[in-house]
Write a protein that holds these residues in place. Structure first.
Motif, PDB file in Angstrom:
ATOM      1  N   LYS A  42       5.068  41.462  -7.529  1.00  0.00           N
ATOM      2  CA  LYS A  42       3.648  41.796  -7.719  1.00  0.00           C
ATOM      3  C   LYS A  42       3.475  42.610  -9.001  1.00  0.00           C
ATOM      4  CE  LYS A  42      -0.398  43.779  -5.886  1.00  0.00           C
ATOM      5  NZ  LYS A  42      -1.101  44.716  -5.140  1.00  0.00           N
ATOM      6  N   SER A 108      -5.086  35.897  -9.338  1.00  0.00           N
ATOM      7  CA  SER A 108      -6.002  36.126  -8.216  1.00  0.00           C
ATOM      8  C   SER A 108      -5.812  35.079  -7.114  1.00  0.00           C
ATOM      9  CB  SER A 108      -7.461  36.205  -8.687  1.00  0.00           C
ATOM     10  OG  SER A 108      -7.858  34.959  -9.150  1.00  0.00           O
ATOM     11  N   LYS A 109      -5.475  33.835  -7.488  1.00  0.00           N
ATOM     12  CA  LYS A 109      -5.233  32.814  -6.454  1.00  0.00           C
ATOM     13  C   LYS A 109      -3.999  33.160  -5.632  1.00  0.00           C
ATOM     14  CE  LYS A 109      -7.390  28.649  -8.342  1.00  0.00           C
ATOM     15  NZ  LYS A 109      -8.072  28.159  -7.144  1.00  0.00           N
ATOM     16  N   SER A 110      -2.977  33.693  -6.299  1.00  0.00           N
ATOM     17  CA  SER A 110      -1.730  33.986  -5.583  1.00  0.00           C
ATOM     18  C   SER A 110      -1.923  35.110  -4.562  1.00  0.00           C
ATOM     19  CB  SER A 110      -0.608  34.337  -6.559  1.00  0.00           C
ATOM     20  OG  SER A 110      -0.654  35.700  -6.869  1.00  0.00           O
ATOM     21  N   LYS A 111      -2.930  35.966  -4.811  1.00  0.00           N
ATOM     22  CA  LYS A 111      -3.183  37.067  -3.871  1.00  0.00           C
ATOM     23  C   LYS A 111      -3.607  36.533  -2.503  1.00  0.00           C
ATOM     24  CE  LYS A 111      -5.133  41.071  -5.491  1.00  0.00           C
ATOM     25  NZ  LYS A 111      -6.175  41.807  -6.227  1.00  0.00           N
ATOM     26  N   LYS A 112      -4.280  35.353  -2.550  1.00  0.00           N
ATOM     27  CA  LYS A 112      -4.790  34.795  -1.280  1.00  0.00           C
ATOM     28  C   LYS A 112      -3.738  33.949  -0.562  1.00  0.00           C
ATOM     29  CE  LYS A 112      -9.229  34.780  -3.497  1.00  0.00           C
ATOM     30  NZ  LYS A 112      -9.649  34.069  -4.679  1.00  0.00           N
ATOM     31  N   LYS A 113      -2.623  33.676  -1.254  1.00  0.00           N
ATOM     32  CA  LYS A 113      -1.575  32.851  -0.640  1.00  0.00           C
ATOM     33  C   LYS A 113      -0.563  33.724   0.124  1.00  0.00           C
ATOM     34  CE  LYS A 113      -2.606  28.698  -2.338  1.00  0.00           C
ATOM     35  NZ  LYS A 113      -2.805  28.483  -3.747  1.00  0.00           N
ATOM     36  N   GLU A 114       0.236  33.060   0.926  1.00  0.00           N
ATOM     37  CA  GLU A 114       1.242  33.786   1.708  1.00  0.00           C
ATOM     38  C   GLU A 114       2.652  33.341   1.324  1.00  0.00           C
ATOM     39  OE1 GLU A 114       0.908  36.308   3.822  1.00  0.00           O
ATOM     40  OE2 GLU A 114      -1.264  36.293   3.494  1.00  0.00           O
ATOM     41  N   LYS A 118       3.023  32.012  -2.983  1.00  0.00           N
ATOM     42  CA  LYS A 118       2.528  32.934  -4.019  1.00  0.00           C
ATOM     43  C   LYS A 118       3.219  32.639  -5.350  1.00  0.00           C
ATOM     44  CE  LYS A 118       1.327  37.168  -1.472  1.00  0.00           C
ATOM     45  NZ  LYS A 118       0.091  37.566  -2.137  1.00  0.00           N
TER      46      LYS A 118
END
Ligand code: HEM
Length: 145
Positions: A42, A108-114, A118
Motif C-alpha cells: 500500500k 483508487s480501483k485497487s482500494k475496492k478490490k480484495e 489488488k
C-alpha cells in the motif's frame, strides 16, 4: 524561479520513474505468486501516486512560466507545425496528465478490490501509465540522448 522549477521537474523523474518501475515489478510478481496485499505494498502504491501528482503539479507551474510554452502561445499559428512547440505545449502535457490519471485510477480501483486482485489493477494501470510517460519524455532535453 524558472530555473529552480525546471531543475526540480527534471530531477524528480529519476525517483518517480524508478519507483514506478519498482511498483510494476513488485505488483506483477506478487500477483503471479498470489501473495497477500500488505502494508508495504500500500505504501509503495501510495508513494508512487504522490510522486506522480507532485511531478504533474510542478509541470503545471512550468507550463505557465517556461519560455518554450510562452513562445508557443505567442506564435500560436505555428503551435502545431513547430515540433518543439507542439511537443511541450500539447503532446507532453496531455500524455503525462493521461498517464497520471491512469495511476490515480489504478490506485483508487485497487482500494475496492480484495486480496491478490489488488495487485492486478495496480500492475496493469501503472504499466500502461509507464508506457505512455516514457513515450512523451523529452529524452534529448533531459538526458541528451
Ligand atoms: C509524469 C509526469 C511528467 C514527467 C515525468 C515529466 C518530465 C519532464 C522532463 C524530464 C522534462 C525535461 C526537463 C529538462 O529539460 O531538463 C520536462 C519538461 C517540461 N515539462 Fe514535464 N513531465 C511531466 C509532466 C508534466 C506536466 C503535467 C506538464 C504540464 C502541465 C509538464 C510541463 C513541462 C514543460 C512546460 C516542460 C519544458 C520546460 C522548459 O524546458 O522550459 N510536464 N518534463
Amino acid at each position: 524561479m524558472y530555473t529552480g522549477i525546471l531543475h526540480l521537474h527534471s530531477f524528480l523523474p529519476y525517483i518517480f520513474i524508478s519507483l514506478l518501475i519498482i511498483s510494476i515489478l513488485v505488483f506483477w510478481t506478487k500477483h503471479s505468486g498470489k501473495k497477500e496485499f500488505g502494508k508495504s505494498d500500500k505504501q509503495l502504491a501510495l508513494f508512487t501516486l504522490i510522486l506522480a501528482h507532485t511531478q504533474a503539479t510542478i509541470g503545471l507551474v512550468l507550463y505557465f512560466i517556461s519560455p518554450i510554452t510562452k513562445a508557443a502561445f505567442e506564435n500560436s499559428s505555428e503551435l502545431m507545425s513547430n515540433e518543439t512547440y507542439r511537443f511541450y505545449a500539447v503532446e507532453h502535457i496531455l500524455t503525462m496528465i493521461f498517464g497520471i490519471i491512469l495511476i490515480t485510477m489504478g490506485y483508487s480501483k485497487s482500494k475496492k478490490k480484495e486480496g491478490t486482485a489488488k495487485f492486478k489493477g495496480l500492475a496493469l494501470f501503472y504499466t500502461i501509465a509507464l508506457v505512455l510517460i516514457l513515450s512523451r519524455l523529452p529524452w534529448e532535453a533531459w538526458l541528451g540522448v
